[in-house]
Design a protein around this motif. Structure first.
Motif, PDB file in Angstrom:
ATOM      1  N   THR A 170     -12.819 -12.188  13.719  1.00 35.33           N
ATOM      2  CA  THR A 170     -13.116 -10.923  13.055  1.00 35.33           C
ATOM      3  C   THR A 170     -12.278 -10.860  11.787  1.00 35.33           C
ATOM      4  N   PHE A 171     -12.856 -10.285  10.746  1.00 36.41           N
ATOM      5  CA  PHE A 171     -12.133 -10.154   9.487  1.00 36.41           C
ATOM      6  C   PHE A 171     -12.433  -8.788   8.889  1.00 36.41           C
ATOM      7  N   THR A 172     -11.388  -8.101   8.433  1.00 41.01           N
ATOM      8  CA  THR A 172     -11.528  -6.791   7.804  1.00 41.01           C
ATOM      9  C   THR A 172     -10.736  -6.761   6.509  1.00 41.01           C
ATOM     10  N   GLU A 173     -11.359  -6.274   5.458  1.00 38.44           N
ATOM     11  CA  GLU A 173     -10.684  -6.046   4.178  1.00 38.44           C
ATOM     12  C   GLU A 173     -10.962  -4.616   3.739  1.00 38.44           C
ATOM     13  N   ILE A 174      -9.916  -3.835   3.560  1.00 37.85           N
ATOM     14  CA  ILE A 174     -10.055  -2.481   3.039  1.00 37.85           C
ATOM     15  C   ILE A 174      -9.131  -2.340   1.848  1.00 37.85           C
ATOM     16  N   TYR A 175      -9.522  -1.480   0.899  1.00 35.91           N
ATOM     17  CA  TYR A 175      -8.674  -1.312  -0.274  1.00 35.91           C
ATOM     18  C   TYR A 175      -8.842   0.086  -0.867  1.00 35.91           C
ATOM     19  N   GLY A 176      -7.780   0.522  -1.507  1.00 37.64           N
ATOM     20  CA  GLY A 176      -7.787   1.788  -2.232  1.00 37.64           C
ATOM     21  C   GLY A 176      -7.513   1.535  -3.697  1.00 37.64           C
ATOM     22  N   THR A 177      -8.163   2.310  -4.573  1.00 37.68           N
ATOM     23  CA  THR A 177      -8.092   2.090  -6.012  1.00 37.68           C
ATOM     24  C   THR A 177      -7.789   3.388  -6.736  1.00 37.68           C
ATOM     25  N   ASN A 178      -6.954   3.302  -7.755  1.00 40.04           N
ATOM     26  CA  ASN A 178      -6.724   4.420  -8.656  1.00 40.04           C
ATOM     27  C   ASN A 178      -6.955   3.935 -10.078  1.00 40.04           C
ATOM     28  N   THR A 179      -7.949   4.522 -10.742  1.00 36.30           N
ATOM     29  CA  THR A 179      -8.255   4.181 -12.127  1.00 36.30           C
ATOM     30  C   THR A 179      -8.156   5.443 -12.973  1.00 36.30           C
ATOM     31  N   ASN A 180      -7.220   5.461 -13.894  1.00 34.57           N
ATOM     32  CA  ASN A 180      -7.007   6.630 -14.761  1.00 34.57           C
ATOM     33  C   ASN A 180      -6.926   7.926 -13.959  1.00 34.57           C
ATOM     34  N   GLY A 181      -6.270   7.858 -12.785  1.00 40.29           N
ATOM     35  CA  GLY A 181      -6.065   9.056 -11.979  1.00 40.29           C
ATOM     36  C   GLY A 181      -7.129   9.314 -10.942  1.00 40.29           C
ATOM     37  N   GLY A 182      -8.281   8.674 -11.043  1.00 33.75           N
ATOM     38  CA  GLY A 182      -9.346   8.858 -10.056  1.00 33.75           C
ATOM     39  C   GLY A 182      -9.188   7.877  -8.907  1.00 33.75           C
ATOM     40  N   GLU A 183      -9.191   8.372  -7.668  1.00 38.89           N
ATOM     41  CA  GLU A 183      -8.934   7.527  -6.503  1.00 38.89           C
ATOM     42  C   GLU A 183     -10.190   7.325  -5.664  1.00 38.89           C
ATOM     43  N   SER A 184     -10.261   6.151  -5.024  1.00 40.57           N
ATOM     44  CA  SER A 184     -11.359   5.835  -4.108  1.00 40.57           C
ATOM     45  C   SER A 184     -10.865   4.850  -3.075  1.00 40.57           C
TER      46      SER A 184
END
Length: 380
Positions: free
Chosen positions: A106-120
């Motif tokens: 099993t493989f899981t990749e999760i990530y969080g991003t902040n671009t110019n203050g906007g997060e996802s």
């Protein structure tokens, strides 16, 4: 010896025996230490209590980009961001268990991003592999060459899609394999579609050997435009590519070539996707209202040179041409991107990247894109 003496002697013996028993060492409870799992590769450990191996990893990526400063680009648009500050954190979880039916992974990749203050927050991948079967969210089995540049600040046109799949891969030995995959066709829609009905059927034949690798691939795609009068059609795509190692230059150096063609399945040549897909303000689509399908092709390639043990040089590019169905409009786009990266210590990379692209649409003129960026990346 009278009875009283016998009782006193027995009591004394019992007390002495009890004291000696209390002094005996007690066996410790077993401790389930974490053990290295060499069979699965570096940095894998057995999960305590079960015979499964786990690797926990991650990545932090930070980059700074000067957005399109070509003619009529972001620098001429007061509503656009001229620069982007970007930070992203990844978490990787990779588990492996040997079973009588083959490797269970099993493989899981999760990530969080902040671009110019906007997060996802996003799911990069999540899949189960058991023997030759693959279930889950993973790179499409149609995809092969997806670039050499360190950042890729301008988009190049080739198939690069993470899809929900149900696939089987057969290994024939000597590096040869073949895969048959059912994939989520809704992620490959170009233009306005009705509801998703039939998954895409993807197949490939691949070889990985000491000289490099090669792949031929094909796909069938259900074209189902939103126009009720159009009952849909069968779109298709084919492609092939080769990556050749260049050890005579330096270990890790290689050169790649790829070609892809599509009829009614433009996403497989790397075209923009979605209901509002467009170039230079002109909408593109897999099929026109009358059912005529759009056709197109993309040619791509790149070279990577490990100039020194710590410096890597990369250059890649693509050319895409689209002939829109039931229209005299043609779309052409070419792009090139180059980078220099430096790895001063293992797992840490810094690099600069610059790219140029030109998109020409009949009746809508051409559009230049020039971008540059700097990235710092730590992988562990």
């Amino acid at each position: 010896m009278n009875f009283k003496s016998l009782m006193l002697g027995a009591a004394a013996a019992a007390a002495a025996t009890g004291a000696q028993a209390a002094d005996l060492p007690v066996a410790p409870e077993p401790v389930d230490y974490v053990r290295v799992c060499d069979a699965s590769g570096a940095r894998f450990y057995y999960i305590p209590g079960i015979e499964s191996c786990l690797r926990v990893g991650g990545r932090v990526r930070v980059q700074y980009t000067a957005n399109n400063f070509g003619d009529n680009g972001d620098w001429d648009d007061r509503s656009a961001n001229d620069t982007s500050f970007f930070a992203r954190g990844y978490l990787y979880l990779d588990s492996r268990t040997n079973t009588e039916f083959g490797l269970l992974r099993t493989f899981t990749e999760i990530y969080g991003t902040n671009t110019n203050g906007g997060e996802s927050f996003s799911l990069g991948s999540a899949y189960i592999q058991w023997g030759g079967l693959t279930f889950g969210h993973v790179t499409s089995f149609f995809d092969y060459f997806t670039g050499q540049a360190f950042m890729g600040v301008v988009g190049r046109n080739w198939s690069d899609n993470t899809s929900n799949v149900l696939a089987y891969t057969a290994a024939f030995g000597n590096g040869f394999s073949a895969t048959l995959s059912l994939e989520d066709g809704s992620l490959r829609e170009v233009g306005s579609y009705a509801g998703h009905k039939i998954p895409d059927l993807v197949a490939n034949l691949r070889v990985d050997q000491g000289w490099g690798s090669a792949q031929v691939m094909g796909a069938l795609h259900n074209v189902r435009p939103a126009v009720a009068a159009n009952d849909g059609a069968v779109g298709w795509a084919i492609g092939g590519g080769v990556i050749i190692d260049l050890p005579m230059l330096a270990s890790g150096s290689n050169i790649a070539f790829q070609a892809q063609y599509a009829d009614g399945a433009l996403a497989y040549i790397g075209a923009a996707t979605g209901a509002t897909a467009a170039y230079n303000g002109v909408s593109i689509y897999d099929a026109a209202a009358n059912g005529d399908t759009s056709t197109g092709y993309s040619l791509s390639g790149g070279v990577y040179h490990q100039a020194t043990s710590t410096v890597g040089l990369a250059l890649d590019g693509s050319y895409m041409s689209i002939d829109l169905g039931n229209s005299t409009v043609d779309v052409t786009r070419w792009a090139i991107d180059g980078s220099v990266s430096w790895t001063p210590v293992s797992g840490l990379a810094l690099g600069v990247d610059m790219g140029y692209a030109n998109t020409d649409v009949d009746g809508a003129g051409d559009q230049d894109e020039i971008l540059a960026g700097f990235r710092v990346q730590r992988t562990f």
